[in-house]
Design a protein around this motif. Structure first.
Motif, short mmCIF file in Angstrom:
data_model
loop_
_atom_site.label_atom_id
_atom_site.label_comp_id
_atom_site.label_asym_id
_atom_site.label_seq_id
_atom_site.Cartn_x
_atom_site.Cartn_y
_atom_site.Cartn_z
N VAL A 50 20.90 -28.00 8.21
CA VAL A 50 21.72 -28.93 8.99
C VAL A 50 21.06 -30.31 8.93
O VAL A 50 19.84 -30.43 9.08
N LEU A 51 21.86 -31.33 8.70
CA LEU A 51 21.40 -32.72 8.72
C LEU A 51 22.04 -33.44 9.90
O LEU A 51 23.26 -33.38 10.09
N VAL A 52 21.21 -34.13 10.67
CA VAL A 52 21.68 -34.98 11.76
C VAL A 52 21.04 -36.34 11.54
O VAL A 52 19.83 -36.49 11.70
N LEU A 53 21.83 -37.32 11.15
CA LEU A 53 21.29 -38.62 10.73
C LEU A 53 21.76 -39.74 11.65
O LEU A 53 22.93 -40.05 11.71
N GLN A 54 20.83 -40.30 12.40
CA GLN A 54 21.05 -41.44 13.28
C GLN A 54 22.27 -41.30 14.20
O GLN A 54 23.15 -42.15 14.21
N PRO A 55 22.34 -40.26 15.02
CA PRO A 55 23.48 -40.13 15.92
C PRO A 55 23.57 -41.24 16.95
O PRO A 55 24.66 -41.60 17.39
N ALA A 56 22.43 -41.80 17.36
CA ALA A 56 22.46 -42.87 18.36
C ALA A 56 23.18 -44.10 17.85
O ALA A 56 23.73 -44.88 18.63
N LEU A 80 16.38 -34.06 11.28
CA LEU A 80 16.89 -35.10 12.17
C LEU A 80 16.26 -36.42 11.78
O LEU A 80 15.03 -36.55 11.76
N GLY A 81 17.08 -37.39 11.43
CA GLY A 81 16.58 -38.72 11.10
C GLY A 81 17.06 -39.71 12.13
O GLY A 81 18.27 -39.81 12.40
N GLU A 82 16.14 -40.45 12.76
CA GLU A 82 16.55 -41.32 13.85
C GLU A 82 15.52 -42.43 14.10
O GLU A 82 14.32 -42.24 13.91
N LEU A 83 16.02 -43.57 14.53
CA LEU A 83 15.17 -44.61 15.09
C LEU A 83 14.69 -44.18 16.46
O LEU A 83 15.47 -43.65 17.25
#
Length: 272
Positions: free
Chosen positions: A138-144, A169-172
């Protein structure tokens, strides 16, 4: 560049992390293509600041194989699905609730070679996209960046992943002012554990994000006459200011860009 992340607040949408408002859709084949497509992201229209560096990290960290079924929560116009299906041969399902971006994603998927297009599915909702067997990755990329609630997105990811499946999960991440380093674990790792994932490992890809933002900045300046075909001058100036602010935050340590991988182990989200 690896290591233990600095203590940080969970990722949230802030002015520096959000795209500015202007008429039309920010991921169309107009302004987005001009600023990011060739210059900053090497020919790919990713919604993430870190561009292909984040997906290359995902391929390495998870890792991704041709036999994997991959769920991407948030399609960024379909580029991530195309990149992964072409690069690894895996089957990708992207969930994109926004009808404009979903239309872009489906058109781009149809333009792929038939054997690749057959491995790409663009769904309009999580329930639609997650029907069927659990996913391997599963990829979750910058949801914010799009205002999505991170905890809710990770619960969806946990329900969709098979036991032993992997997430990236990729995120700032934005540091809390005045909080000393080493005072608390990384907020993204905590969120993943709370959602039912174990053994999170964080990799700092801030430098790659800064490079992409720097290229976008130079493109905005050098090709301003073309940018003004898509934006009024005030909005173009706002866009540049946001990019400069995001760069400064990353360079000066007020935010970092993390790629965090973990394994789905808990049978019930929230139990670790």
């Amino acid at each position: 560049m690896t290591g233990t992340p600095d203590p940080a607040a969970p990722a949230t949408a802030t002015p520096a992390a959000c795209a500015p408002a202007w008429p039309g859709d920010w991921a169309t084949d107009g302004l987005w293509r001009l600023i990011w497509f060739g210059p900053a992201h090497q020919g790919w229209e990713f919604g993430s600041y870190a561009g292909p560096a984040l997906l290359d990290r995902a391929i390495e960290e998870l890792p991704l194989h041709a036999s994997d079924r991959v769920l991407h929560l948030g399609s960024d116009g379909g580029e991530t699905s195309r990149y992964l299906a072409l690069g690894t041969g895996c089957a990708v399902t992207a969930v994109e609730p926004d009808p404009v971006r979903r239309g872009h994603a489906r058109r781009r998927a149809r333009a792929l070679p038939p054997d690749v297009a057959a491995r790409v599915r663009i769904a309009g909702s999580t329930s639609e996209g997650t029907s069927g067997p659990p996913f391997d990755r599963v990829l979750v990329l910058q949801p914010a960046r799009t205002g999505d609630d991170l905890a809710a997105v990770l619960r969806q990811a946990a329900l969709a992943a098979r036991p032993g499946g992997r997430i990236l999960l990729g995120e700032l991440v934005h540091h809390r002012p005045g909080r000393p380093r080493g005072a608390a674990p990384n907020g993204l790792e905590v969120r993943l554990r709370q959602a039912g994932f174990a053994g999170p490992r964080s990799v700092d890809i801030t430098d790659e994000a800064v490079d992409a933002l720097r290229t976008a900045q130079l493109t905005l300046i050098r090709r301003r006459h073309e940018v003004l075909r898509h934006l009024p001058p005030a909005a173009a100036d706002q866009f540049l200011a946001l990019i400069l602010t995001a760069q400064a935050d990353l360079r000066e340590g007020r935010s970092r860009f993390w790629a965090v991988s973990a394994t789905r182990t808990s049978p019930v989200p929230g139990r670790v």
